[in-house]
Design an enzyme around this catalytic site. Structure first.
Site, PDB file in Angstrom:
ATOM      1  N   GLU A 105       7.807  -2.755   1.999  1.00 20.69           N
ATOM      2  CA  GLU A 105       8.725  -3.165   3.100  1.00 20.69           C
ATOM      3  C   GLU A 105       7.846  -3.742   4.224  1.00 20.69           C
ATOM      4  O   GLU A 105       8.275  -4.475   5.026  1.00 20.69           O
ATOM      5  CB  GLU A 105       9.384  -1.776   3.494  1.00 20.69           C
ATOM      6  CG  GLU A 105       8.690  -0.930   4.683  1.00 20.69           C
ATOM      7  CD  GLU A 105       7.429  -0.361   3.894  1.00 20.69           C
ATOM      8  OE1 GLU A 105       7.137  -0.218   2.637  1.00 20.69           O
ATOM      9  OE2 GLU A 105       6.445  -0.031   4.630  1.00 20.69           O
ATOM     10  N   LYS A 150       2.669  -4.310  12.220  1.00 21.29           N
ATOM     11  CA  LYS A 150       3.704  -3.479  11.309  1.00 21.29           C
ATOM     12  C   LYS A 150       4.015  -2.060  12.063  1.00 21.29           C
ATOM     13  O   LYS A 150       3.192  -1.246  12.497  1.00 21.29           O
ATOM     14  CB  LYS A 150       3.199  -3.162   9.970  1.00 21.29           C
ATOM     15  CG  LYS A 150       3.948  -2.005   9.039  1.00 21.29           C
ATOM     16  CD  LYS A 150       3.578  -2.081   7.507  1.00 21.29           C
ATOM     17  CE  LYS A 150       4.206  -1.023   6.639  1.00 21.29           C
ATOM     18  NZ  LYS A 150       3.419  -0.828   5.513  1.00 21.29           N
ATOM     19  N   LYS A 191       8.763   7.108  -2.642  1.00 26.17           N
ATOM     20  CA  LYS A 191       7.165   7.486  -2.846  1.00 26.17           C
ATOM     21  C   LYS A 191       7.242   8.997  -3.327  1.00 26.17           C
ATOM     22  O   LYS A 191       8.192   9.820  -2.726  1.00 26.17           O
ATOM     23  CB  LYS A 191       6.696   7.504  -1.499  1.00 26.17           C
ATOM     24  CG  LYS A 191       6.066   6.285  -1.007  1.00 26.17           C
ATOM     25  CD  LYS A 191       5.147   6.314   0.245  1.00 26.17           C
ATOM     26  CE  LYS A 191       5.083   4.999   0.701  1.00 26.17           C
ATOM     27  NZ  LYS A 191       4.043   4.073  -0.130  1.00 26.17           N
ATOM     28  N   ARG A 232       5.646  -6.043   4.479  1.00 29.46           N
ATOM     29  CA  ARG A 232       5.617  -7.530   4.416  1.00 29.46           C
ATOM     30  C   ARG A 232       7.017  -8.263   4.749  1.00 29.46           C
ATOM     31  O   ARG A 232       7.184  -9.535   5.304  1.00 29.46           O
ATOM     32  CB  ARG A 232       5.084  -7.947   3.232  1.00 29.46           C
ATOM     33  CG  ARG A 232       6.174  -7.609   2.018  1.00 29.46           C
ATOM     34  CD  ARG A 232       5.387  -7.805   0.443  1.00 29.46           C
ATOM     35  NE  ARG A 232       4.614  -6.473   0.482  1.00 29.46           N
ATOM     36  CZ  ARG A 232       4.037  -6.430  -0.691  1.00 29.46           C
ATOM     37  NH1 ARG A 232       3.616  -7.494  -1.746  1.00 29.46           N
ATOM     38  NH2 ARG A 232       2.833  -5.456  -1.088  1.00 29.46           N
TER      39      ARG A 232
HETATM   40  N1  BES Z   1       2.795   1.765   3.779  1.00 29.21           N
HETATM   41  C1  BES Z   1       2.328   1.690   2.588  1.00 29.21           C
HETATM   42  C2  BES Z   1       0.704   1.335   2.228  1.00 29.21           C
HETATM   43  C3  BES Z   1      -0.081   2.476   2.599  1.00 29.21           C
HETATM   44  C4  BES Z   1      -0.311   3.225   1.146  1.00 29.21           C
HETATM   45  C5  BES Z   1      -0.737   2.550   3.522  1.00 29.21           C
HETATM   46  C6  BES Z   1      -1.345   4.142   1.708  1.00 29.21           C
HETATM   47  C7  BES Z   1      -1.600   3.633   3.974  1.00 29.21           C
HETATM   48  C8  BES Z   1      -2.027   4.446   2.905  1.00 29.21           C
HETATM   49  C9  BES Z   1       3.233   0.343   2.042  1.00 29.21           C
HETATM   50  O1  BES Z   1       4.378  -0.154   2.543  1.00 29.21           O
HETATM   51  C10 BES Z   1       3.459   0.296   0.662  1.00 29.21           C
HETATM   52  O2  BES Z   1       4.047   1.476   0.360  1.00 29.21           O
HETATM   53  N2  BES Z   1       2.656  -0.369  -0.036  1.00 29.21           N
HETATM   54  C11 BES Z   1       2.816  -0.439  -1.633  1.00 29.21           C
HETATM   55  C12 BES Z   1       3.104  -1.526  -2.163  1.00 29.21           C
HETATM   56  C13 BES Z   1       3.519  -1.820  -3.689  1.00 29.21           C
HETATM   57  C14 BES Z   1       5.022  -1.122  -3.777  1.00 29.21           C
HETATM   58  C15 BES Z   1       3.656  -3.155  -4.002  1.00 29.21           C
HETATM   59  C16 BES Z   1       1.567   0.172  -2.334  1.00 29.21           C
HETATM   60  O3  BES Z   1       0.373  -0.092  -1.632  1.00 29.21           O
HETATM   61  O4  BES Z   1       1.609   0.841  -3.031  1.00 29.21           O
HETATM   62 ZN    ZN Z   2       4.579   0.859   4.709  1.00 34.15          ZN
HETATM   63 MN    MN Z   3       5.839   1.244   1.664  1.00 34.70          MN
END
Ligand code: BES
Ligand code: ZN
Ligand code: MN
Length: 463
Positions: A303, A219, A231, A305
């Site tokens: 994003e 990724k 976010k 995935r």
């Molecule tokens: N990059 C984030 C995941 C992440 C969160 C990595 C904290 C490292 C530290 C990923 O793109 C994300 O935002 N995932 C969301 C998915 C949700 C919207 C289903 C998440 O985990 O909140």
């Molecule tokens: Zn991410």
């Molecule tokens: Mn994200």
């Protein structure tokens, strides 16, 4: 120079009540005017590679302000694996990254190992250096602020890092033309367009003994704001790390090439910046992934995935990979489940999972297998597309890391596939043994160790 003990060690250790715990360091100034400035004694605990990593890291940290460090390993009776673990950790703990205008000069320039059988141990030291270098390169990529780190910058950095290997970069036009709809959709909100980096290593003389073609997919979100599903500031602070999986596969390829492993490995980095803007994808959009699968994007913050799905489908359909391993800072749920020192591993193939677990244990990068719960797969069904990119939040299904993995599995075409979720392990809040604060480079050591093991045992083919 190190022939006789430079200080009366027994007395020193007794005075300091040394226990010999792994990583315990006891120091004493060299009395008189000998050639040494300071003498350290380091505990190696039970002498396992894990203990030797603590020892290597401990002694390197304590020697930061010295110009050179000589380590007398003759008493420790280490085998090659032990020397490798010690050396790797000493180098990894000495890593630093700064953008200060006047950084403190880095003192430690050389580490000398004193051993009785240098010839036998040299290959282990060479591999330790290759892995530590590759990990440092991955950490540099992660630690680079996203002001500089655009997808295009990452592609250039990959090309530089992988000099001598084949590196092909698809720009936004090529991505659109060839149908990489996930990478395009995630990247379209940014003024800094997406890239797909494809780098490959072929061993000199071709890959031997029916070794599988391994494709590593990382990724490469160079910054994750969440997109229109924005976010909060808190959640965005460390999101320059969101290309940590991409950094890991690039670093691994560097290490594999430096070790000249007899196996063909391709690295794919799906690079995009996830930004909110007038051109960003919207919640509710339906996109077309590489290979044609349609996805209803209900949360633009899921994003990773989307970009990975394109690359995994490409590894399946075009590269016809024997094994696909993706690595990604994918879900915030991952560190909640396993903490920040263990990655989640999902795998469609028990033999591959066992190999990866063994490599994790051997390398010091912990991973724990988690289940691909079939009952949760319905969460990713969409009424209007082949898939949706998140489960219905109103249903409070939980298992966010599992559903993300199940989503990715859809694109692997039934091939031997593993997914490493490094959302927790990709970054460290503090210096901690061989890991340094900031990007950890997690994955380089684990993946390299796995590939080394594949090459070492001719009969052990990935299933
Ligand atoms: N990059 C984030 C995941 C992440 C969160 C990595 C904290 C490292 C530290 C990923 O793109 C994300 O935002 N995932 C969301 C998915 C949700 C919207 C289903 C998440 O985990 O909140
Ligand atoms: Zn991410
Ligand atoms: Mn994200």
């Amino acid at each position: 120079m190190l022939g006789s003990p430079p200080v009366e060690l027994d007395g020193l250790l007794a005075r300091e009540k040394a226990k010999g715990d792994a990583g315990e360091v006891i120091g004493s100034p060299q009395p008189g005017d000998g050639p040494l400035e300071r003498v350290l004694a380091v505990g190696i605990g039970d002498g396992t590679p894990a203990a030797l990593r603590k020892a290597g890291a401990g002694v390197a940290r304590r020697s930061k302000s010295a110009a050179s460090l000589a380590v007398d390993l003759r008493q420790a009776g280490l085998d090659a694996a032990g020397v490798r673990a010690f050396t790797e950790a000493a180098l990894l703990a000495s890593y630093g990254f700064t953008r200060k205008e006047k950084p403190e000069p880095r003192a430690l320039q050389t580490i000398t190992l004193v051993v009785s059988d240098a010839k036998r141990l040299q290959p282990a030291v060479d591999r330790a250096i290759a892995v530590a270098r590759a990990t440092a390169a991955a950490r540099d990529l992660v630690n680079t602020p996203s002001l500089d780190k655009t997808p295009d910058w990452l592609a250039d950095a990959a090309t530089t890092l992988l000099k001598g290997l084949t590196v092909k970069v698809r720009d936004e036009k090529a991505l659109a033309k060839e149908g990489f709809g996930g990478i395009v959709a995630v990247g379209q909100g940014s003024t800094r367009p997406p890239r797909l980096i494809e780098a490959s290593y072929e061993p000199p003389g071709g890959s031997k003994g029916g070794k599988p073609h391994v494709v590593l997919v990382g990724k490469g979100i160079t910054f994750d704001t969440g997109g229109l599903s924005l976010k909060p500031n808190e959640g965005m602070l460390a999101m320059k790390t969101d290309m940590g999986g991409g950094a890991a596969v690039l670093g691994t390829l560097r290490a594999v090439a430096d070790m000249k492993l007899p196996i063909k490995v391709t690295a794919l980095v799906a690079a995009a910046e996830n930004m909110p803007s007038g051109s960003a994808q919207r919640p509710g959009d339906v996109i077309r992934q590489y290979g044609g699968t349609t996805v209803e994007v209900l949360n633009t913050d899921a994003e990773g995935r989307l970009v990975l799905a394109d690359a995994i489908a490409y590894a399946d359909r075009d590269l016809k990979a024997d094994v696909i391993i993706d690595i990604a800072t994918l879900t915030g749920a991952m560190p909640v489940a396993l903490g920040k020192k263990t990655a989640g591993m999902f795998c469609s193939d028990d033999a591959l999972a066992a190999q990866l677990s063994a490599a994790a244990d051997a390398s010091g990068e912990r991973a724990w297998r988690l289940p691909l719960v079939e009952d949760y797969r319905v969460a990713m069904d969409s009424p209007i597309a082949d898939l949706r990119n998140i489960g219905d939040p109103r249903k409070k299904l939980g298992g966010g890391s599992i559903t993300a993995a199940l989503f990715l599995r859809e694109f692997a075409g039934g091939r031997s596939w593993a997914h490493l979720d490094i959302a927790g392990t990709g970054r460290s809040d503090a210096d901690d043994d061989e890991v340094t604060k900031g990007g950890t480079g997690y994955g380089v050591r684990l993946l390299t160790a796995w590939l080394e093991a594949l090459c070492a045992s001719p009969k052990r083919k990935a299933a």
